[in-house]
Motif scaffolding. Structure first.
Motif, PDB file in Angstrom:
ATOM      1  N   LYS A 478       0.837  -1.216   0.000  1.00  0.00           N
ATOM      2  CA  LYS A 478       0.000   0.000   0.000  1.00  0.00           C
ATOM      3  C   LYS A 478       0.867   1.259   0.000  1.00  0.00           C
ATOM      4  O   LYS A 478       0.533   2.260  -0.648  1.00  0.00           O
ATOM      5  CB  LYS A 478      -0.923  -0.001   1.219  1.00  0.00           C
ATOM      6  CG  LYS A 478      -2.071  -0.990   1.140  1.00  0.00           C
ATOM      7  CD  LYS A 478      -2.922  -0.939   2.410  1.00  0.00           C
ATOM      8  CE  LYS A 478      -4.075  -1.921   2.340  1.00  0.00           C
ATOM      9  NZ  LYS A 478      -4.874  -1.920   3.619  1.00  0.00           N
ATOM     10  N   LEU A 479       1.973   1.198   0.725  1.00  0.00           N
ATOM     11  CA  LEU A 479       2.834   2.375   0.822  1.00  0.00           C
ATOM     12  C   LEU A 479       3.506   2.693  -0.513  1.00  0.00           C
ATOM     13  O   LEU A 479       3.710   3.857  -0.850  1.00  0.00           O
ATOM     14  CB  LEU A 479       3.888   2.150   1.913  1.00  0.00           C
ATOM     15  CG  LEU A 479       4.625   3.399   2.416  1.00  0.00           C
ATOM     16  CD1 LEU A 479       3.652   4.425   2.974  1.00  0.00           C
ATOM     17  CD2 LEU A 479       5.655   3.036   3.476  1.00  0.00           C
ATOM     18  N   VAL A 484       3.768   6.496  -5.183  1.00  0.00           N
ATOM     19  CA  VAL A 484       3.589   6.872  -6.587  1.00  0.00           C
ATOM     20  C   VAL A 484       2.553   7.987  -6.715  1.00  0.00           C
ATOM     21  O   VAL A 484       2.725   8.932  -7.489  1.00  0.00           O
ATOM     22  CB  VAL A 484       3.177   5.639  -7.426  1.00  0.00           C
ATOM     23  CG1 VAL A 484       2.848   6.051  -8.862  1.00  0.00           C
ATOM     24  CG2 VAL A 484       4.284   4.594  -7.416  1.00  0.00           C
ATOM     25  N   GLU A 485       1.467   7.882  -5.923  1.00  0.00           N
ATOM     26  CA  GLU A 485       0.418   8.912  -5.949  1.00  0.00           C
ATOM     27  C   GLU A 485       0.953  10.277  -5.541  1.00  0.00           C
ATOM     28  O   GLU A 485       0.490  11.314  -6.034  1.00  0.00           O
ATOM     29  CB  GLU A 485      -0.732   8.506  -5.014  1.00  0.00           C
ATOM     30  CG  GLU A 485      -1.580   7.353  -5.547  1.00  0.00           C
ATOM     31  CD  GLU A 485      -2.558   6.829  -4.502  1.00  0.00           C
ATOM     32  OE1 GLU A 485      -2.587   7.388  -3.372  1.00  0.00           O
ATOM     33  OE2 GLU A 485      -3.277   5.860  -4.805  1.00  0.00           O
ATOM     34  N   GLU A 486       1.942  10.286  -4.636  1.00  0.00           N
ATOM     35  CA  GLU A 486       2.525  11.554  -4.181  1.00  0.00           C
ATOM     36  C   GLU A 486       3.632  12.048  -5.108  1.00  0.00           C
ATOM     37  O   GLU A 486       4.293  13.045  -4.819  1.00  0.00           O
ATOM     38  CB  GLU A 486       3.061  11.407  -2.751  1.00  0.00           C
ATOM     39  CG  GLU A 486       1.955  11.229  -1.717  1.00  0.00           C
ATOM     40  CD  GLU A 486       2.451  11.395  -0.287  1.00  0.00           C
ATOM     41  OE1 GLU A 486       3.619  11.803  -0.099  1.00  0.00           O
ATOM     42  OE2 GLU A 486       1.663  11.135   0.640  1.00  0.00           O
ATOM     43  N   GLY A 487       3.824  11.357  -6.216  1.00  0.00           N
ATOM     44  CA  GLY A 487       4.775  11.827  -7.223  1.00  0.00           C
ATOM     45  C   GLY A 487       6.221  11.471  -6.962  1.00  0.00           C
ATOM     46  O   GLY A 487       7.123  12.071  -7.552  1.00  0.00           O
ATOM     47  N   ILE A 488       6.452  10.497  -6.095  1.00  0.00           N
ATOM     48  CA  ILE A 488       7.825  10.065  -5.805  1.00  0.00           C
ATOM     49  C   ILE A 488       8.072   8.737  -6.507  1.00  0.00           C
ATOM     50  O   ILE A 488       7.352   7.757  -6.289  1.00  0.00           O
ATOM     51  CB  ILE A 488       8.071   9.938  -4.289  1.00  0.00           C
ATOM     52  CG1 ILE A 488       7.893  11.311  -3.622  1.00  0.00           C
ATOM     53  CG2 ILE A 488       9.461   9.381  -4.006  1.00  0.00           C
ATOM     54  CD1 ILE A 488       7.990  11.277  -2.116  1.00  0.00           C
ATOM     55  N   GLU A 489       9.083   8.704  -7.352  1.00  0.00           N
ATOM     56  CA  GLU A 489       9.381   7.522  -8.158  1.00  0.00           C
ATOM     57  C   GLU A 489      10.100   6.460  -7.323  1.00  0.00           C
ATOM     58  O   GLU A 489      11.137   6.733  -6.721  1.00  0.00           O
ATOM     59  CB  GLU A 489      10.274   7.931  -9.340  1.00  0.00           C
ATOM     60  CG  GLU A 489      10.504   6.823 -10.347  1.00  0.00           C
ATOM     61  CD  GLU A 489       9.296   6.528 -11.201  1.00  0.00           C
ATOM     62  OE1 GLU A 489       9.234   5.410 -11.744  1.00  0.00           O
ATOM     63  OE2 GLU A 489       8.410   7.408 -11.334  1.00  0.00           O
ATOM     64  N   PRO A 490       9.540   5.243  -7.257  1.00  0.00           N
ATOM     65  CA  PRO A 490      10.248   4.165  -6.544  1.00  0.00           C
ATOM     66  C   PRO A 490      11.604   3.882  -7.191  1.00  0.00           C
ATOM     67  O   PRO A 490      11.738   3.958  -8.412  1.00  0.00           O
ATOM     68  CB  PRO A 490       9.312   2.961  -6.699  1.00  0.00           C
ATOM     69  CG  PRO A 490       7.973   3.541  -7.027  1.00  0.00           C
ATOM     70  CD  PRO A 490       8.250   4.792  -7.809  1.00  0.00           C
ATOM     71  N   ASP A 491      12.614   3.563  -6.393  1.00  0.00           N
ATOM     72  CA  ASP A 491      13.921   3.207  -6.939  1.00  0.00           C
ATOM     73  C   ASP A 491      14.203   1.737  -6.644  1.00  0.00           C
ATOM     74  O   ASP A 491      13.331   1.012  -6.152  1.00  0.00           O
ATOM     75  CB  ASP A 491      15.020   4.125  -6.394  1.00  0.00           C
ATOM     76  CG  ASP A 491      15.163   4.054  -4.877  1.00  0.00           C
ATOM     77  OD1 ASP A 491      14.576   3.139  -4.260  1.00  0.00           O
ATOM     78  OD2 ASP A 491      15.858   4.913  -4.300  1.00  0.00           O
TER      79      ASP A 491
END
Length: 758
Positions: A478-479, A484-491
């Motif tokens: 969920k996190l 992604v919804e908050e505009g932070i790209e997973p690395d």
């Protein structure tokens, strides 16, 4: 006398200055003007402070000119405390300062500069343009830009320097709009005005705008070039800085010491030894005079490029020119390289340590696995009057508490920073999430995360990793969606964390979808997927995934599969995987132990002994298992069969009492994890005194009834201890949280949070 004056005017080196000094003494020429000249030469040549102070000390009855010269010297080297101390001496000797002294004092006084505003007003020096500008500049740089603006508006006549002070003040307050407004209003601008705009935008990280102002400058000086170079360097654009430097040289500008320090810093940030060597050759070709500032930058560059011997050589060469920056750079270099003995040796030799000195040493301990030493040094630091911790200190200390699993110490450190008004930024809050997660307090970790006004990828990764080690797979998934919804790209770290979480929670479907969503999974992502498949019993599928990997598997991939063979008792695959691991990392005792356990579970004791004989032949020693528990402000460490603790008798008494209680409700020791085919009674004794059981017995002995017990273990908890701790949690009505080298096990009322996925 006139010949002496001509000689004095031609001095260009420190040796020539010393010769003049000696000549004055031999010739008994103690005229005040000569001593003032000597000190002025010291300022120009950046002479050692001790030598300059010696000149001042031997000047009999120094007048206002000698005092002023000495004040300038201290101001130039940033010795502001000495400036104020010297001013006190002037007053004690009844030497009346002229207006020229006050700008030096105001610059040096920091937050106390306001008091000099009243003094110069009383003395009538406010009519002096330089004094007035220094006061305005002081307010602007201290963030009191409104007061500076009031003075600016009251000026009957404004010169360019006044406008420049205000523009710099607005940039200091990050007020881009007002800085631009004043810039546009100026009828006359000089190179300092344009440079202030370049610096302002650089400090804001707006390098395109900074470069636009730089390109529009009617004329440039080396200071202008330095401003743009510093902008690139401080914002991590080393390549752009080096390109601009090449352009500067091509256009015929002569670099000064600031230029060289900036360019050397760019090479430092790249960590490229070849680039560093090329720069050193450029310095040699241009016959650049290496003063203490340039040498200190070179020291730092060599250290960051891994050449500690050259760094230490420069450190030794600097001798009396060493300042706190030099010492800190060398200490930090040793700490980064893991040579904590050398780092501590220099640290202890430092006469005056500043917060950076303490931070370098504390971070060195924290980042090199010596968390206890980091915390002990912090405790020493806060007893010193002149060393106030800052956010950097607290990040290292809080992280150290997390590594130890020392929740009480972590809470104490957070209380300390709150009570002492230490403001935390993003890295500070991230360290708190890390600490709470590593101490088994996920509720507090989530609270910190939710309170943060801004979060970065590290914030998310730290919490996801915390969920992973606690087996909270659904929360981790969920996190990632929220991230992604908050505009932070997973690395890549994000995906390692969430795949690990799925593995520890047995979420095969969710983990598979995440793995398939990764555009270019790397080897660690494959290792996580192998672990996930193996834990849920799909070992053949995990084996096929390894065979399809586009890269050569590393030990982490095979290690995950070997552990799954232990869980699901798949001897044939375990043997094949162990053989691969023995080739890749023959010195890793953990692989031998896992294979031995697989054989032991199957009752194949001849194979167990064969593995142990192979270990002896190769000189591989089993890693000693230990567990520790926090009590009374320190960590209490135990090993299997330990008899060294001060309360050993009481600990074993509690352990025997617990053993009797467990047997009454059906506990039978699981001796399958014992690696030798020995007598049953001896086997039971061996598993009965494992380190985690001793730590729990001690915690039951010293803690209040009902208190949570937290144990950290360096190896994977064994099957017997896992079963026993479940029973202890029910019998003693305690929540027992065990962090082993793989994950957290939260035991409550006879149930473990791992649900068998360990």
């Amino acid at each position: 006398m006139s010949n002496l004056g001509k000689k004095a005017s031609k001095i260009s080196t420190l040796n020539q200055l010393r010769q003049l000094h000696a000549h004055l003494i031999i010739s008994s020429l103690h005229h005040q003007s000569y001593w003032a000249q000597l000190i002025n030469h010291c300022t120009r040549l950046q002479a050692p402070p001790a030598y300059t102070h010696l000149i001042f000390k031997f000047s009999t009855n120094p007048n206002v000119f000698i005092f002023t010269s000495m004040l300038k010297f201290y101001s130039q080297i940033g010795a502001y405390n000495e400036v104020l101390s010297l001013f006190d001496q002037m007053q004690c000797r009844d030497v009346r300062p002229d207006a020229f002294v006050y700008p030096i004092l105001i610059k040096s006084a920091g937050k106390h500069g306001v008091s000099f505003h009243a003094i110069v007003f009383k003395l009538g020096h406010l009519n002096d343009r330089i004094v007035r500008n220094s006061i305005m500049d002081m307010y602007a740089k201290r963030g009191q830009v409104k007061l500076a603006r009031e003075l600016f508006e009251e000026l009957p006549e404004r010169v360019v320097a006044d406008w420049n002070s205000m523009i710099s003040g607005y940039w200091k307050s990050r007020d881009e709009a007002e800085a631009n407004t004043l810039f546009d209003l100026m009828s006359e601008r000089n190179v300092i005005t344009w440079t202030a705009m370049v610096t302002g935008y650089s400090n804001m990280g707006e390098l395109n705008k900074a470069k636009a102002f730089f390109d529009q400058m009617p004329t440039r000086t080396v200071v202008s070039w330095n401003a743009m170079l510093s902008g690139y360097t401080q914002n991590g654009y080393a390549d752009e800085a080096l390109k601009l430097f090449d352009e500067m040289m091509r256009l015929g500008f002569r670099p000064d010491e600031t230029t060289w320090v900036t360019i050397i810093s760019s090479c430092s940030s790249s960590g490229d030894p070849l680039l560093a060597q090329s720069l050193v050759e450029t310095l040699d070709q241009n016959q650049i005079h290496l003063n203490s500032f340039v040498k200190t930058a070179l020291l730092d560059m060599y250290a960051k490029c891994g050449n500690l011997s050259m760094a230490r050589q420069i450190f030794n060469e600097l001798g009396v020119y060493r300042n706190s920056v030099t010492w800190n750079a060398m200490i930090s270099a040793y700490a980064r390289a893991g040579d904590l003995i050398s780092a501590r040796d220099l640290f202890d030799k430092m006469v005056e340590k500043n917060v950076i000195s303490w931070n370098s040493m504390i971070a060195g301990y924290s980042q090199n696995g010596q968390s206890v030493m980091a915390i002990e040094l912090f405790k020493e630091m806060i007893t010193r009057k002149n060393s106030k911790p800052d956010e950097v200190t607290m990040v290292s200390v809080i992280s150290a508490c997390g590594h130890l699993g020392a929740l009480a110490m972590g809470i104490w450190s957070i209380t300390y920073l709150t009570e002492n008004g230490i403001t935390l930024g993003l890295s500070g809050y991230n360290s708190m999430i890390f600490m709470y997660s590593k101490c088994g307090s996920m509720k507090d970790a989530v609270k910190v995360f939710e309170k943060m006004k801004t979060r970065d990828v590290i914030s998310y990764n730290t919490l996801i990793s915390g969920f992973a080690t606690h087996g909270h797979g659904t929360e981790a998934c969920k996190l990632v969606l929220r991230m992604v919804e908050e505009g932070i790209e997973p690395d890549r770290v994000t995906y390692i964390g969430v795949l690990t979480a799925c593995s520890h929670a047995g979420l095969l479907e969710e983990g598979s979808k995440i793995f398939e969503s990764i555009k270019t999974p790397d080897i660690d992502h494959y290792a996580c997927m192998v672990d996930l498949l193996g834990r849920v019993g799909k070992l053949d599928e995990a084996k096929r995934l390894i065979e399809r990997m586009p890269m050569e598997p590393h030990s982490g991939v095979y290690g995950s599969l070997l552990n799954s063979c232990r869980i699901h008792k798949r001897v044939e695959i375990g043997e094949m995987v162990a053989k691969k691991l023995f080739e890749i990392e023959p010195e890793n005792s953990g692989n031998y132990v896992l294979l031995s356990n697989i054989y032991a579970f199957a009752g194949r004791w001849d194979d167990v002994e064969r593995v142990r004989a192979d270990m002896r032949k190769r000189g591989v020693k089993k890693t000693t298992g230990w567990s520790w528990v926090e009590f009374g402000g320190r960590m209490h460490k135990f090993v299997a069969g330990d008899g060294s603790h001060e309360r050993t008798e009481d600990i074993y008494r509690v352990l025997r009492e617990i053993g009797r209680k467990m047997k009454r409700i059906g506990y039978v020791a699981d001796k399958s994890c014992v690696l030798r085919d020995v007598e049953e009674e001896e086997k039971e004794e061996m598993v009965g005194s494992h380190s985690e059981k001793l730590a729990i017995a001690f915690a039951l002995l010293v803690s209040e009834a009902g208190a949570v017990i937290r144990v950290v273990k360096n190896l994977r908890v064994c099957l017997d201890c896992h079963t026993a701790i479940k029973m202890i949690s029910k019998l003693e009505r305690r929540e027992i949280i065990v962090r082993d080298n793989n994950r957290f096990h939260c035991f409550t009322n006879g149930v473990c949070s791992c649900k068998g996925y360990w």
